[in-house]
Design a protein around this motif. Structure first.
Motif, PDB file in Angstrom:
ATOM      1  N   GLY A 194       0.797  -1.221   0.000  1.00  0.00           N
ATOM      2  CA  GLY A 194       0.000   0.000   0.000  1.00  0.00           C
ATOM      3  C   GLY A 194       0.829   1.269   0.000  1.00  0.00           C
ATOM      4  O   GLY A 194       0.314   2.360   0.221  1.00  0.00           O
ATOM      5  N   LYS A 195       2.141   1.121  -0.263  1.00  0.00           N
ATOM      6  CA  LYS A 195       3.033   2.279  -0.259  1.00  0.00           C
ATOM      7  C   LYS A 195       3.561   2.571  -1.664  1.00  0.00           C
ATOM      8  O   LYS A 195       3.643   1.671  -2.500  1.00  0.00           O
ATOM      9  N   GLY A 196       3.951   3.809  -1.893  1.00  0.00           N
ATOM     10  CA  GLY A 196       4.513   4.181  -3.182  1.00  0.00           C
ATOM     11  C   GLY A 196       6.018   4.296  -3.132  1.00  0.00           C
ATOM     12  O   GLY A 196       6.657   3.935  -2.132  1.00  0.00           O
ATOM     13  N   TRP A 197       6.591   4.810  -4.221  1.00  0.00           N
ATOM     14  CA  TRP A 197       8.035   4.919  -4.310  1.00  0.00           C
ATOM     15  C   TRP A 197       8.428   6.115  -5.161  1.00  0.00           C
ATOM     16  O   TRP A 197       7.685   6.523  -6.058  1.00  0.00           O
ATOM     17  N   VAL A 198       9.576   6.694  -4.852  1.00  0.00           N
ATOM     18  CA  VAL A 198      10.154   7.763  -5.660  1.00  0.00           C
ATOM     19  C   VAL A 198      11.586   7.366  -5.979  1.00  0.00           C
ATOM     20  O   VAL A 198      12.349   7.022  -5.072  1.00  0.00           O
ATOM     21  N   SER A 199      11.938   7.347  -7.255  1.00  0.00           N
ATOM     22  CA  SER A 199      13.300   6.998  -7.646  1.00  0.00           C
ATOM     23  C   SER A 199      13.829   8.063  -8.600  1.00  0.00           C
ATOM     24  O   SER A 199      13.070   8.904  -9.071  1.00  0.00           O
ATOM     25  N   ALA A 200      15.134   8.033  -8.859  1.00  0.00           N
ATOM     26  CA  ALA A 200      15.708   9.074  -9.716  1.00  0.00           C
ATOM     27  C   ALA A 200      16.918   8.560 -10.466  1.00  0.00           C
ATOM     28  O   ALA A 200      17.626   7.664 -10.005  1.00  0.00           O
ATOM     29  N   GLU A 201      17.114   9.103 -11.636  1.00  0.00           N
ATOM     30  CA  GLU A 201      18.337   8.874 -12.407  1.00  0.00           C
ATOM     31  C   GLU A 201      18.874  10.214 -12.890  1.00  0.00           C
ATOM     32  O   GLU A 201      18.115  11.174 -13.072  1.00  0.00           O
ATOM     33  N   TYR A 202      20.156  10.240 -13.117  1.00  0.00           N
ATOM     34  CA  TYR A 202      20.847  11.470 -13.492  1.00  0.00           C
ATOM     35  C   TYR A 202      21.697  11.193 -14.717  1.00  0.00           C
ATOM     36  O   TYR A 202      22.191  10.071 -14.899  1.00  0.00           O
ATOM     37  N   GLY A 203      21.836  12.173 -15.572  1.00  0.00           N
ATOM     38  CA  GLY A 203      22.722  12.006 -16.722  1.00  0.00           C
ATOM     39  C   GLY A 203      23.197  13.360 -17.199  1.00  0.00           C
ATOM     40  O   GLY A 203      22.644  14.396 -16.829  1.00  0.00           O
ATOM     41  N   MET A 204      24.256  13.346 -17.982  1.00  0.00           N
ATOM     42  CA  MET A 204      24.734  14.593 -18.584  1.00  0.00           C
ATOM     43  C   MET A 204      24.808  14.377 -20.090  1.00  0.00           C
ATOM     44  O   MET A 204      25.326  13.339 -20.540  1.00  0.00           O
ATOM     45  N   LEU A 205      24.339  15.326 -20.878  1.00  0.00           N
ATOM     46  CA  LEU A 205      24.575  15.228 -22.317  1.00  0.00           C
ATOM     47  C   LEU A 205      26.097  15.275 -22.532  1.00  0.00           C
ATOM     48  O   LEU A 205      26.807  15.965 -21.800  1.00  0.00           O
ATOM     49  N   PRO A 206      26.570  14.531 -23.527  1.00  0.00           N
ATOM     50  CA  PRO A 206      28.024  14.419 -23.699  1.00  0.00           C
ATOM     51  C   PRO A 206      28.743  15.768 -23.792  1.00  0.00           C
ATOM     52  O   PRO A 206      29.829  15.933 -23.268  1.00  0.00           O
ATOM     53  N   ARG A 207      28.112  16.726 -24.421  1.00  0.00           N
ATOM     54  CA  ARG A 207      28.793  18.007 -24.555  1.00  0.00           C
ATOM     55  C   ARG A 207      28.149  19.086 -23.688  1.00  0.00           C
ATOM     56  O   ARG A 207      28.161  20.265 -24.027  1.00  0.00           O
ATOM     57  N   SER A 208      27.582  18.667 -22.556  1.00  0.00           N
ATOM     58  CA  SER A 208      27.111  19.660 -21.584  1.00  0.00           C
ATOM     59  C   SER A 208      28.293  20.308 -20.876  1.00  0.00           C
ATOM     60  O   SER A 208      28.132  21.307 -20.192  1.00  0.00           O
ATOM     61  N   THR A 209      29.476  19.717 -21.076  1.00  0.00           N
ATOM     62  CA  THR A 209      30.668  20.179 -20.357  1.00  0.00           C
ATOM     63  C   THR A 209      31.685  20.788 -21.322  1.00  0.00           C
ATOM     64  O   THR A 209      31.588  20.620 -22.535  1.00  0.00           O
ATOM     65  N   GLY A 210      32.674  21.474 -20.783  1.00  0.00           N
ATOM     66  CA  GLY A 210      33.691  22.145 -21.581  1.00  0.00           C
ATOM     67  C   GLY A 210      34.436  21.186 -22.481  1.00  0.00           C
ATOM     68  O   GLY A 210      34.687  21.458 -23.665  1.00  0.00           O
ATOM     69  N   LYS A 211      34.792  20.048 -21.941  1.00  0.00           N
ATOM     70  CA  LYS A 211      35.420  18.986 -22.708  1.00  0.00           C
ATOM     71  C   LYS A 211      34.374  17.877 -22.861  1.00  0.00           C
ATOM     72  O   LYS A 211      33.704  17.546 -21.891  1.00  0.00           O
ATOM     73  N   ARG A 212      34.192  17.350 -24.064  1.00  0.00           N
ATOM     74  CA  ARG A 212      33.164  16.327 -24.274  1.00  0.00           C
ATOM     75  C   ARG A 212      33.463  15.082 -23.437  1.00  0.00           C
ATOM     76  O   ARG A 212      34.592  14.613 -23.392  1.00  0.00           O
ATOM     77  N   MET A 213      32.441  14.582 -22.769  1.00  0.00           N
ATOM     78  CA  MET A 213      32.551  13.308 -22.054  1.00  0.00           C
ATOM     79  C   MET A 213      32.014  12.197 -22.941  1.00  0.00           C
ATOM     80  O   MET A 213      31.061  12.400 -23.679  1.00  0.00           O
ATOM     81  N   GLN A 214      32.588  11.012 -22.823  1.00  0.00           N
ATOM     82  CA  GLN A 214      32.095   9.879 -23.607  1.00  0.00           C
ATOM     83  C   GLN A 214      30.640   9.578 -23.206  1.00  0.00           C
ATOM     84  O   GLN A 214      30.281   9.700 -22.032  1.00  0.00           O
ATOM     85  N   ARG A 215      29.815   9.263 -24.153  1.00  0.00           N
ATOM     86  CA  ARG A 215      28.399   8.952 -23.886  1.00  0.00           C
ATOM     87  C   ARG A 215      28.322   7.662 -23.079  1.00  0.00           C
ATOM     88  O   ARG A 215      28.831   6.619 -23.507  1.00  0.00           O
ATOM     89  N   GLU A 216      27.666   7.714 -21.926  1.00  0.00           N
ATOM     90  CA  GLU A 216      27.642   6.531 -21.054  1.00  0.00           C
ATOM     91  C   GLU A 216      26.880   5.370 -21.694  1.00  0.00           C
ATOM     92  O   GLU A 216      27.229   4.208 -21.482  1.00  0.00           O
TER      93      GLU A 216
END
Lengths: 241, 241, 241, 241, 241, 241
Positions: free
Chosen positions: E55-77
């Protein structure tokens, strides 16, 4: 009486076809009855990192089964993203067995990679693979010789493999799938043409096997090993004595 | 003149061998010249989760290449733990093409899974795969009919595939590896026996192709499609009109 | 009448916004109606291993969708540990399409990597991605020019993409999600500003399409391609003739 | 003379410590000289999918090494995302060996999972693992009996394992790491307390071994197997006859 | 003086835009200066396996960054096939923080999944994510209320997050990328609108921080937390007192 | 009263055993009551790629739990092919904490890798790991000094860790598993022997904690940190003042 109707020490009809596909330096179709395996040997003129600069060569192997080589389709390992424990284990066994056939010093800094891919399975795929791969390996060695990459002959001896098992308390040789699934024991033997043991792997399927049974199984294998070596040499046009 | 010496609209010799391996409900060796692919069809009397309870069937496909089917050995995808983008793409193409051949309602809640495994590659493996898999698919349908799993015939039409390309500004058909690597354009065409398009996939390799070139390539394919369908029907002992 | 109420040859409102994010050498938000994709171009002053020392550059691309860019949430591919076949396929298509826009020799030993990330999907994400990425690519080329990494202009032509399909036996252009799910055929076309074909990918969704239908679909696309190229050039402040 | 100074048929000092950790139903620290392995047995009151509803139980095993259990640190397999072939192979060997000790019918629909984790390695980790896991297995069986999950005793016999090898043409037993790396042959033997063979795995390291050598190696193992079984029974407070 | 020129206790300009994309039940663009994150909330009318039937619910979360959201491109996970430790850690932090905002009993057997995807990064992406996701979460709760899936209000309090750090021995708030890379300490604080701590995570970057410094950092955060909560409530049209 | 019967500020009995296994340069068994962790330190005379040529060293760490270190068996991460988020998070925490203990310049171009493997878990495995790993780290540093790889002492200070929490509204220290699962708050504190904070990580388990509670928890930890540092120094035969 065996389910296959064969005599206790009688292997299936064995065929070795060279030059089965056109790209590989060695390419063999080996048939142990209805078990059919494509064995290719690929020459690379370099060695793995851990051998660099030692003047020695390397022989490695991988094994696979086409998804519908079996009665029930198996999931494709490439799609699953993982090889099964059995697959990896057999690849390692083939590699160790074939390295025993070769003087790695005389191979120079060259590698031969064996791929054994089962296109139809009916028991004994690992022993068929080793026996067929031996022929592909010799073709790859000849390729190196013809192309002047090596001068000496690195082949120490021919290596062949056969399965044996206990069935109704009798030692039988070269079990097909039906026999294998009913056998009390499963033993795979890899020997050289000179009678030396290269590998021996035995598992009690239902109950432990006795020393006497082990001796019986070891004995029944020898005739088949000699027969396979003869076929290997015939396929390779080696004069058989 | 083409490197292969063939006429512009002349495909390679094409052979279709049924019952190539013994376990699968459909098993075909298809040869487009030196390109050789084993196509098996596996019947499952169930459907994927997303289709359950809808009274419809499914056709899916996977593609693979033996590591040394090619001139240079490719790393085994099962060992790498990952299928390449190309591998997945071709599997999806084969699946879509064959689903177009089948009335999924008439298939009932049964699935047919196609495995196309290239044992020797010389260009055009995807078109050979589709053309051979069509025959394995019909054998799997017949298996379902013989076993009374279905009563209607779900085969809507035969589907065949051929590659075309621009070479020296001429449209040529069924390119082998040498021709493919020199072609300006690469176009794969999947059509039904009645002339409808199922898939068309074209890529400009070196420079864009014009509308006229596209029309030429589309035209040159038709004769080969008809020829393959004829071979499919002969292999299946269907009366060819 | 189309579900969207648009004329058969009428694309959605298309918007191209440059400098959408601040870090990338090229950064574009492209909108085809409710389909919204962030396209970034990253400059690297090196090339992949297979091109080293050849004086040529490279253009590559990857594609992704935010998990909730769609009506029903899709599992995050990074969490699953695997990109879907569709994801890889579209990334490869974008890369091939944009390489056709560039003279790789004139790019020198530099790479441009394109990332297309869909933040809201409503059909046509791959054609929007290609059309938007072309603008980001030009910005990356300009970055290389401004920083004196290259002197020549490697841009051969502008490349744009649009989807077409058969709906109620009429060829329609730029299908939104609703239209796409009801269309009989799905065809994606990538062309240059000069009218050459770069890619053509068509799939019969429900039943095969005829030659006439193919011609109709090819025709209806041309006007939209020209419209997109005009928008690309306007966004880039190129004089449009 | 052996590098270890031991007699040819003399195993290392072997210690079996029960209740080594507190959570597992069976938990053993087994020491073969400097080789130290934690063996835990976990009881689950269910069976794998393939056994459901058959009234039978299951025994499975996994093997691992702490990264710095060895002289040179090995990469952590969990971090690499993949178990090595050797790891999987040994886990399978332990599982098969222990299943031979148990009447799976008498186990009911219960599973016992064995984990063997090497905390310090000095040769013979797989034989130590099997020998120690046997004791953890009996503790898990006792747990099931005490908790009234089973009434019969499913233990058919005790299983123990030892390595043998050829060193300077003499058969020696229980090789440590130094001896193992210099041995000509490596043979692992798993037997029951009644003398039956459960597993036999032999590999020619440098050159093939003869039938006589095989017999010598088989013989030299027996005394050690008996010794280990005695220690197992002592540890378990079983009256030793 | 801070590199950003801001006062010690002055956060960046913070903007919260609701209904940023159209599919998700909650969709927010949150901006902390140049840091921009899309936070979506997806409602599922079921709960994870471990909660079923409670009878209970749940809250979950995931996080990500677009590859070029940063100064140097990060490899796509997704392409790498693996999320980094940092990515997983932040997803877990967001999930824990938002679960603290919700009475899971009152949520009934419903789940809300949060996706935070960084499209442009300039420091503080995790605190921006939590602060923006809180608003998307409330929109998802409202969706459940409007659709009569729940009747009570499960929102216990608003949760907001801010980073603090030591720079030149002064406690500063809401560090941008430049400040963050020069700070001696990095502390992230998650608090409720009522002043209770939900999470506190601090790391000494160059040298340990003292108790006094910890107190200073805790103090300087409070004003910003109150400011963010006010913005959250304004965005949600909640009467702010 | 605490479930464990201990005073609010009383840690469990803590033991540190050096030279626990023989291969590693540093090897410690650390026990916090029933929590037992093997901490090894491995010296490598090289540094990761990103540090090459800077004359600086590196300290990294990984964490793992034996599958049955816990009350309920956890799936083996190596078999699953993936480390959990928790595992990665703790490994990163241990690495950061120990890097704070070392002057990386004085370490020269050497790396020390820490492996913390839990063999029995009863709460507080991460704080036990950090506290034990500190001692293994010092042994690895001594190894480098004895082998003349470094001359200066890179140890800046000793680092120790302890957990605190709120239980029945009282701050308690070093929670065991039972206490941890009933605590309102979970706070892990890493400090140096000189009283500086290295890490602080707190999570409100059931409801937010107040500033006063935070202060209480911070206070109660200090005595335990001092006690652990004393034990670390005793174990290392450092004169304790």
């Amino acid at each position: 009486m065996r389910p296959s109707g064969r005599a206790l020490n009688q292997p299936r009809e064995i065929k070795i076809t060279r030059e089965f596909t056109k790209h590989a330096e060695g390419s063999v179709l080996v048939e142990f009855g209805d078990t059919k395996v494509i064995c290719t040997a690929t020459v690379e003129t370099k060695v793995p990192q851990f051998l660099k600069g030692q003047g020695k060569g390397w022989v490695s192997a991988e094994y696979g089964m086409l998804p519908r080589s079996t009665g029930k389709r198996m999931q494709r390992e490439a799609a699953k993203g993982k090889q099964s424990g059995r697959t990896v284990e057999i690849g390692r066994l083939i590699g160790r067995s074939l390295r025993a056939a070769i003087d790695l010093e005389k191979l120079g800094e060259n590698s031969i990679h064996i791929d054994c891919d089962v296109i139809q399975a009916d028991g004994g795929t690992r022993t068929a693979s080793i026996s067929g791969a031996m022929v592909a390996l010799v073709d790859a060695v000849r390729y190196l010789q013809i192309n002047k990459r090596i001068t000496d002959d690195p082949v120490l001896h021919y290596v062949a493999a056969i399965s044996v098992g206990m069935f109704n308390n009798e030692a039988i040789v070269d079990l097909d799938y039906i026999e294998d699934s009913q056998a009390q024991t499963d033993l795979n033997i890899v020997k050289t043409c000179k009678g030396g043991y290269v590998e021996i792997q035995g598992t009690a399927e239902s109950e432990p096997f006795s020393s006497d049974q082990l001796q019986d199984m070891l004995s029944v294998a020898d005739q088949s090993i000699a027969y396979i070596v003869k076929l290997q040499k015939q396929a390779l046009d080696v004069i058989v004595d």
